[in-house]
Each structure stands twice: as structure tokens, then as C-alpha cells.
Design a protein around this motif. Structure first.
Motif, PDB file in Angstrom:
ATOM      1  N   ILE A   1      -1.939   5.418  -6.615  1.00  0.00           N
ATOM      2  CA  ILE A   1      -2.014   5.053  -5.204  1.00  0.00           C
ATOM      3  C   ILE A   1      -2.299   6.303  -4.383  1.00  0.00           C
ATOM      4  CG2 ILE A   1      -0.764   4.095  -3.236  1.00  0.00           C
ATOM      5  CD1 ILE A   1       0.911   2.503  -5.207  1.00  0.00           C
ATOM      6  N   SER A   2      -3.322   6.243  -3.568  1.00  0.00           N
ATOM      7  CA  SER A   2      -3.691   7.367  -2.713  1.00  0.00           C
ATOM      8  C   SER A   2      -3.508   6.976  -1.259  1.00  0.00           C
ATOM      9  CB  SER A   2      -5.154   7.758  -2.936  1.00  0.00           C
ATOM     10  OG  SER A   2      -5.410   8.029  -4.290  1.00  0.00           O
ATOM     11  N   ILE A   3      -2.865   7.839  -0.504  1.00  0.00           N
ATOM     12  CA  ILE A   3      -2.744   7.653   0.945  1.00  0.00           C
ATOM     13  C   ILE A   3      -3.750   8.599   1.583  1.00  0.00           C
ATOM     14  CG2 ILE A   3      -1.234   7.824   2.955  1.00  0.00           C
ATOM     15  CD1 ILE A   3       1.112   7.157   1.106  1.00  0.00           C
ATOM     16  N   CYS A   4      -4.853   8.041   2.024  1.00  0.00           N
ATOM     17  CA  CYS A   4      -6.021   8.829   2.441  1.00  0.00           C
ATOM     18  C   CYS A   4      -6.071   8.905   3.961  1.00  0.00           C
ATOM     19  CB  CYS A   4      -7.303   8.209   1.881  1.00  0.00           C
ATOM     20  SG  CYS A   4      -7.252   7.897   0.106  1.00  0.00           S
ATOM     21  N   THR A   5      -5.216   9.727   4.531  1.00  0.00           N
ATOM     22  CA  THR A   5      -5.187   9.895   5.970  1.00  0.00           C
ATOM     23  C   THR A   5      -5.560  11.325   6.293  1.00  0.00           C
ATOM     24  OG1 THR A   5      -3.869   9.535   7.972  1.00  0.00           O
ATOM     25  CG2 THR A   5      -2.743  10.515   6.074  1.00  0.00           C
ATOM     26  N   GLY A   6      -6.141  11.549   7.465  1.00  0.00           N
ATOM     27  CA  GLY A   6      -6.658  12.869   7.795  1.00  0.00           C
ATOM     28  C   GLY A   6      -8.032  13.068   7.193  1.00  0.00           C
TER      29      GLY A   6
ATOM     30  N   LEU B   1     -14.180   1.859   0.078  1.00  0.00           N
ATOM     31  CA  LEU B   1     -13.453   3.122  -0.058  1.00  0.00           C
ATOM     32  C   LEU B   1     -11.967   2.909   0.195  1.00  0.00           C
ATOM     33  CD1 LEU B   1     -16.039   5.420   1.728  1.00  0.00           C
ATOM     34  CD2 LEU B   1     -15.244   5.711  -0.634  1.00  0.00           C
ATOM     35  N   GLY B   2     -11.652   2.093   1.161  1.00  0.00           N
ATOM     36  CA  GLY B   2     -10.265   1.732   1.419  1.00  0.00           C
ATOM     37  C   GLY B   2      -9.955   0.368   0.840  1.00  0.00           C
ATOM     38  N   THR B   3      -8.759   0.230   0.284  1.00  0.00           N
ATOM     39  CA  THR B   3      -8.320  -1.082  -0.203  1.00  0.00           C
ATOM     40  C   THR B   3      -7.263  -1.700   0.713  1.00  0.00           C
ATOM     41  OG1 THR B   3      -6.610  -0.081  -1.602  1.00  0.00           O
ATOM     42  CG2 THR B   3      -8.777  -0.470  -2.609  1.00  0.00           C
ATOM     43  N   HIS B   4      -6.564  -0.856   1.478  1.00  0.00           N
ATOM     44  CA  HIS B   4      -5.535  -1.329   2.393  1.00  0.00           C
ATOM     45  C   HIS B   4      -5.582  -0.474   3.654  1.00  0.00           C
ATOM     46  CE1 HIS B   4      -4.160  -2.669  -1.548  1.00  0.00           C
ATOM     47  NE2 HIS B   4      -3.466  -3.612  -0.947  1.00  0.00           N
ATOM     48  N   HIS B   5      -5.366  -1.119   4.795  1.00  0.00           N
ATOM     49  CA  HIS B   5      -5.330  -0.414   6.078  1.00  0.00           C
ATOM     50  C   HIS B   5      -3.909  -0.467   6.621  1.00  0.00           C
ATOM     51  CE1 HIS B   5      -6.248  -0.518  10.672  1.00  0.00           C
ATOM     52  NE2 HIS B   5      -5.937   0.705  10.272  1.00  0.00           N
ATOM     53  N   VAL B   6      -3.322   0.712   6.807  1.00  0.00           N
ATOM     54  CA  VAL B   6      -1.941   0.829   7.281  1.00  0.00           C
ATOM     55  C   VAL B   6      -1.920   1.798   8.459  1.00  0.00           C
ATOM     56  CG1 VAL B   6       0.410   1.550   6.678  1.00  0.00           C
ATOM     57  CG2 VAL B   6      -1.006   0.346   4.987  1.00  0.00           C
ATOM     58  N   ARG B   7      -1.177   1.489   9.471  1.00  0.00           N
ATOM     59  CA  ARG B   7      -1.053   2.385  10.623  1.00  0.00           C
ATOM     60  C   ARG B   7      -0.322   3.660  10.222  1.00  0.00           C
ATOM     61  NH1 ARG B   7      -4.046   1.530  15.003  1.00  0.00           N
ATOM     62  NH2 ARG B   7      -2.455   2.600  16.219  1.00  0.00           N
TER      63      ARG B   7
ATOM     64  N   ARG C   1       0.275  -5.873  -9.455  1.00  0.00           N
ATOM     65  CA  ARG C   1       0.599  -7.084  -8.695  1.00  0.00           C
ATOM     66  C   ARG C   1       1.942  -6.933  -7.987  1.00  0.00           C
ATOM     67  NH1 ARG C   1      -2.249  -9.724 -12.970  1.00  0.00           N
ATOM     68  NH2 ARG C   1      -0.362 -10.002 -14.231  1.00  0.00           N
ATOM     69  N   GLN C   2       2.900  -6.267  -8.630  1.00  0.00           N
ATOM     70  CA  GLN C   2       4.178  -6.000  -7.967  1.00  0.00           C
ATOM     71  C   GLN C   2       3.979  -5.102  -6.750  1.00  0.00           C
ATOM     72  OE1 GLN C   2       7.707  -5.109 -10.568  1.00  0.00           O
ATOM     73  NE2 GLN C   2       6.102  -4.856 -12.090  1.00  0.00           N
ATOM     74  N   LEU C   3       3.209  -4.045  -6.953  1.00  0.00           N
ATOM     75  CA  LEU C   3       2.975  -3.092  -5.868  1.00  0.00           C
ATOM     76  C   LEU C   3       2.189  -3.720  -4.730  1.00  0.00           C
ATOM     77  CD1 LEU C   3       2.101  -0.002  -8.061  1.00  0.00           C
ATOM     78  CD2 LEU C   3       4.162  -0.302  -6.692  1.00  0.00           C
ATOM     79  N   ASP C   4       1.291  -4.638  -5.051  1.00  0.00           N
ATOM     80  CA  ASP C   4       0.484  -5.264  -4.016  1.00  0.00           C
ATOM     81  C   ASP C   4       1.354  -6.067  -3.058  1.00  0.00           C
ATOM     82  OD1 ASP C   4      -2.276  -5.581  -3.106  1.00  0.00           O
ATOM     83  OD2 ASP C   4      -1.928  -7.721  -3.447  1.00  0.00           O
ATOM     84  N   GLY C   5       2.437  -6.632  -3.577  1.00  0.00           N
ATOM     85  CA  GLY C   5       3.355  -7.354  -2.706  1.00  0.00           C
ATOM     86  C   GLY C   5       3.970  -6.436  -1.664  1.00  0.00           C
ATOM     87  N   ILE C   6       4.248  -5.196  -2.041  1.00  0.00           N
ATOM     88  CA  ILE C   6       4.779  -4.211  -1.090  1.00  0.00           C
ATOM     89  C   ILE C   6       3.706  -3.793  -0.098  1.00  0.00           C
ATOM     90  CG2 ILE C   6       5.785  -1.908  -0.865  1.00  0.00           C
ATOM     91  CD1 ILE C   6       6.911  -2.263  -3.701  1.00  0.00           C
ATOM     92  N   LEU C   7       2.530  -3.488  -0.623  1.00  0.00           N
ATOM     93  CA  LEU C   7       1.443  -3.024   0.235  1.00  0.00           C
ATOM     94  C   LEU C   7       1.064  -4.051   1.293  1.00  0.00           C
ATOM     95  CD1 LEU C   7      -0.603  -1.449  -2.648  1.00  0.00           C
ATOM     96  CD2 LEU C   7       0.153  -0.171  -0.640  1.00  0.00           C
ATOM     97  N   GLU C   8       1.072  -5.316   0.917  1.00  0.00           N
ATOM     98  CA  GLU C   8       0.677  -6.362   1.860  1.00  0.00           C
ATOM     99  C   GLU C   8       1.614  -6.437   3.060  1.00  0.00           C
ATOM    100  OE1 GLU C   8      -2.011  -8.254   2.084  1.00  0.00           O
ATOM    101  OE2 GLU C   8      -2.820  -7.109   0.395  1.00  0.00           O
ATOM    102  N   LYS C   9       2.870  -6.031   2.897  1.00  0.00           N
ATOM    103  CA  LYS C   9       3.815  -6.053   4.013  1.00  0.00           C
ATOM    104  C   LYS C   9       3.422  -5.072   5.108  1.00  0.00           C
ATOM    105  CE  LYS C   9       7.699  -7.139   0.906  1.00  0.00           C
ATOM    106  NZ  LYS C   9       8.988  -6.634   0.349  1.00  0.00           N
ATOM    107  N   PHE C  10       2.669  -4.040   4.728  1.00  0.00           N
ATOM    108  CA  PHE C  10       2.312  -2.987   5.684  1.00  0.00           C
ATOM    109  C   PHE C  10       0.843  -3.063   6.121  1.00  0.00           C
ATOM    110  CE2 PHE C  10       5.936  -1.473   3.301  1.00  0.00           C
ATOM    111  CZ  PHE C  10       6.721  -0.879   4.273  1.00  0.00           C
TER     112      PHE C  10
END
Length: 374
Positions: A84-89, A161-167, A194-203
Motif C-alpha cells: 500500500i502506497s500513500i502517494c501524497t505530495g 495511477l490512483g486506486t483510492h482518493h483520501v483527504r 479484500r480485508q484491507l479494501d474494506g478499511i480503505l473504502e471507509k476513507f
């Protein structure tokens, strides 16, 4: 990152993936954990201090950087646990290689993506051609050639390039949730994902607008798609690049839509500043990978084959004067006035371009050292 830093990071990744109990590897973009890309000033110094005309041995400092970087790209792509990569900045260069081949790429409203290597006499490497081949239409080639910056979540999600958008303000809570919530580690990585996706979807931030790239898609494809098929059309890479410029000029002069004119003028201005040999290498490489990925056949359909080819291209480009000159103009003297050799696309010799893609001599190519499977 210089050679020592890249090697240390690669070793850490290998240890973490094989021994850690947490089900995901988290990496973060500037400014928290990693630099935006490789330390191009250090690579330039290596090339100037130990110049080479022939392909360098693998213990040459320039070779060491790319040996380790490109191994790590393969490790990210083949990581046995979710990556999992958090690609901010700032998200550029080797920062893309560190993350974009992983399973999850979280982007934010502060993410700034670009692959600007053609402006420094290199080429968009770290397997970006492999990623670009899966993007809609010819957008991968467009981004690779021009170094276009993407900063809107809509565009980053549209390209894949992004799979999820989080503030941004949600990132601390997301990190805590990913690390602290109990996860069951499976030999089948898809189950853990699939477990992790449940967490990611909350954000996940809902309600993205229509991407600007989607609006520009017809223009991008009309100008850049023919270049991906330049060999079938009997055009050399320099000729195909000239065709792109002519198509852009025609749009700028004849299209009545303001957004079309703006796109054409800005893209043409960008291309005119770039290293001619780098653009020719980029086109040849991206076209070959595009067809391999779309057909699903040949070494370039897999990331390992792409990185082996890119290793040859990277060490050869760094051995040319264009790379040292480009880095000088952009980050050393900062005069933004590089003197490319050759100066024009029309001066590129076909045999010189072919030599860039020739197989590496025995013992001098990329040596892959994979992560251990689960």
C-alpha cells in the motif's frame, strides 16, 4: 536517493515482506518518508567522475543505482503481501517506481504526479511504460513524452495511477486503521487485499468530477496514438515525433475550441524543450511495451522484461552527454538552457537509436534478486 540509500531501502523491503506479521507494507510520498525520486545530481557526479563509453560493469556507481532501483520495482510488483502506497505530495521518478506497481495507491488533493525525465536527458523509466500501456488510449505515451503534471484526483484516478482518493486530513486515521485493525494473513494475497479494501473504502472520498483527461482524450489519441504504431506505418521514431508536433500545430491553428487550442499550444511548447534523443528512446520503448502488454506476449509484457530493457537504456543514457547536461541545466546551474546532442530530431541517426536497445553484453545486464515468496 543515492546508491547506498537505494540499496538500504531495497534490503529493508525484502526483510519486511518476508518476516513481518503485518499484512501490508505502507510507503509514503514526500515529505514524510521518501524523496520524490532518485538523486539525479549524485548519478550525474558518478557519470562524470567515472565516465564510460562502453556499457559499464555492474559495480560502477551508476549501474549500482539502477540495479537496485529496478530490482525494487520488480519486488514491489511481485510483493507477496499487499503493498500500500500513500502517494501524497510530490510523486515523481523513482517515487513512482517505489509505489505505482503496488496493489494500492492512495492519492490525495495534494498529490502532484509527473515523469519529467525527458527534460534531463534520461527517459521515463521505473517501468512507467508498463503502467502507461494500461491507461486509456494513448495517455501513457502522452504523459511519458511530455512530462505533464497531474494534480487533480480525478485525473489520477482516471489514469489508474490512483486506486483510492483520501483527504489529507484523513491520512493519520487511515494509517492507524491499516496498521492496528487485526488482519488475517493469507497465502492468497487477494484474500488479504479484500480485508484491507474494506478499511480503505471507509476513507474513500466520494463524488469526483469528470476528469480533464477524459475531456482531452480524443485530442490526445488523435495526436499520440499514431506514434504508438509508427513502425507499422513505416515511420521512424523521429518522424513520428515530428508528426505529433505537426498535428498539435494544426489543432492550435485551426481548432476553434479554446480548450483544444490551449492543449495543443501547451503540449507543443513542452515538447520543444525536451531532449531529442530522450524523446526518441521514449517513443520506441513505450510503443514496444504498449504492444506487448496489449497482446500479452513477449518479454515486455512482464515487468521483469521491461526493467531489463530499461536498465540497458538507463545506463546508456547516463553515459551520454545529454544526461549530465540536462541535470546541469535543471538542478545544478538552473539556467534551463540545455545544449542537447543531437540538437534536433532530424539529426538522430537510426543506428545510434538501435544501439540504445541492443542486448547488454554477458555479465553486464540487470541481475534480478527477487523477494522470497511466502
Amino acid at each position: 536517493m543515492d546508491a547506498d540509500m537505494v540499496e538500504a531501502h531495497h534490503a529493508t523491503l525484502k526483510t519486511f515482506a518476508s518476516q513481518h506479521d503485518i499484512a501490508a507494507i505502507l510507503v509514503e510520498g514526500v515529505p514524510r518518508a521518501f524523496c520524490a525520486g532518485g538523486d539525479i545530481k549524485s548519478i550525474r557526479e558518478y557519470a562524470l567522475q567515472q565516465p564510460y563509453r562502453e556499457d559499464p560493469p555492474i559495480n560502477h556507481p551508476v549501474a549500482r543505482v539502477f540495479q537496485t532501483e529496478y530490482n525494487q520495482v520488480c519486488d514491489v510488483a511481485r510483493c507477496p503481501v499487499p503493498y500500500i502506497s500513500i502517494c501524497t505530495g510530490i510523486w515523481m521518478g523513482f517515487g513512482v517506481g517505489n509505489s505505482a506497481h503496488g496493489d494500492v495507491r492512495v492519492i490525495t488533493e495534494d498529490t502532484l504526479f509527473a515523469m519529467p525525465e525527458n527534460s534531463i536527458g534520461l527517459f521515463p523509466d521505473v517501468g512507467f511504460a508498463h503502467i502507461g500501456a494500461t491507461m486509456p488510449g494513448a495517455i501513457g505515451l502522452y504523459l511519458g513524452l511530455t512530462g505533464k503534471r497531474l494534480s487533480s484526483p480525478e485525473d489520477l484516478m482516471y489514469t489508474g495511477l490512483g486506486t483510492h482518493h483520501v483527504r489529507v486530513e484523513q491520512l493519520p486515521s487511515l494509517r492507524d486503521a491499516l496498521v492496528r485493525e487485526p488482519q488475517e494473513r493469507h497465502s492468497d494475497k487477494a484474500k488479504t487485499l479484500r480485508q484491507l479494501d474494506g478499511i480503505l473504502e471507509k476513507f474513500q472520498e466520494p463524488g469526483l468530477a469528470k476528469p480533464q483527461l477524459a475531456k482531452l482524450q480524443p485530442l490526445i489519441d488523435s495526436c499520440f496514438m499514431p506514434a504508438l504504431h509508427h513502425r507499422d506505418r513505416g515511420r521512424t521514431a523521429p518522424q513520428a515525433l515530428d508528426d505529433i508536433a505537426l498535428d498539435l500545430l494544426t489543432i492550435a491553428q485551426t481548432n476553434e475550441r479554446p480548450e483544444a487550442k490551449q492543449f495543443a499550444v501547451e503540449t507543443l511548447e513542452s515538447l520543444q524543450k525536451l531532449c531529442p534523443m530522450s524523446m526518441a528512446v521514449t517513443l520506441c520503448h513505450f510503443a514496444a511495451v504498449y504492444h506487448a502488454v496489449r497482446k500479452g506476449t513477449g518479454p515486455l509484457a512482464e515487468i521483469e522484461g521491461v526493467m531489463e530493457q530499461e536498465y540497458a537504456l538507463a545506463v546508456r543514457q547516463c553515459g551520454r552527454g545529454d544526461f549530465a547536461e540536462g541535470v546541469r541545466a535543471v538542478v545544478v546551474d538552473k539556467d534551463r538552457n540545455p545544449k542537447w546532442n543531437p540538437e534536433n530530431l532530424s539529426d538522430i541517426q537510426e543506428n545510434d537509436l538501435d544501439a540504445m536497445f541492443a542486448p547488454m553484453p554477458p555479465g553486464k545486464g540487470l541481475r534480478l534478486d527477487f523477494l522470497d515468496p511466502l
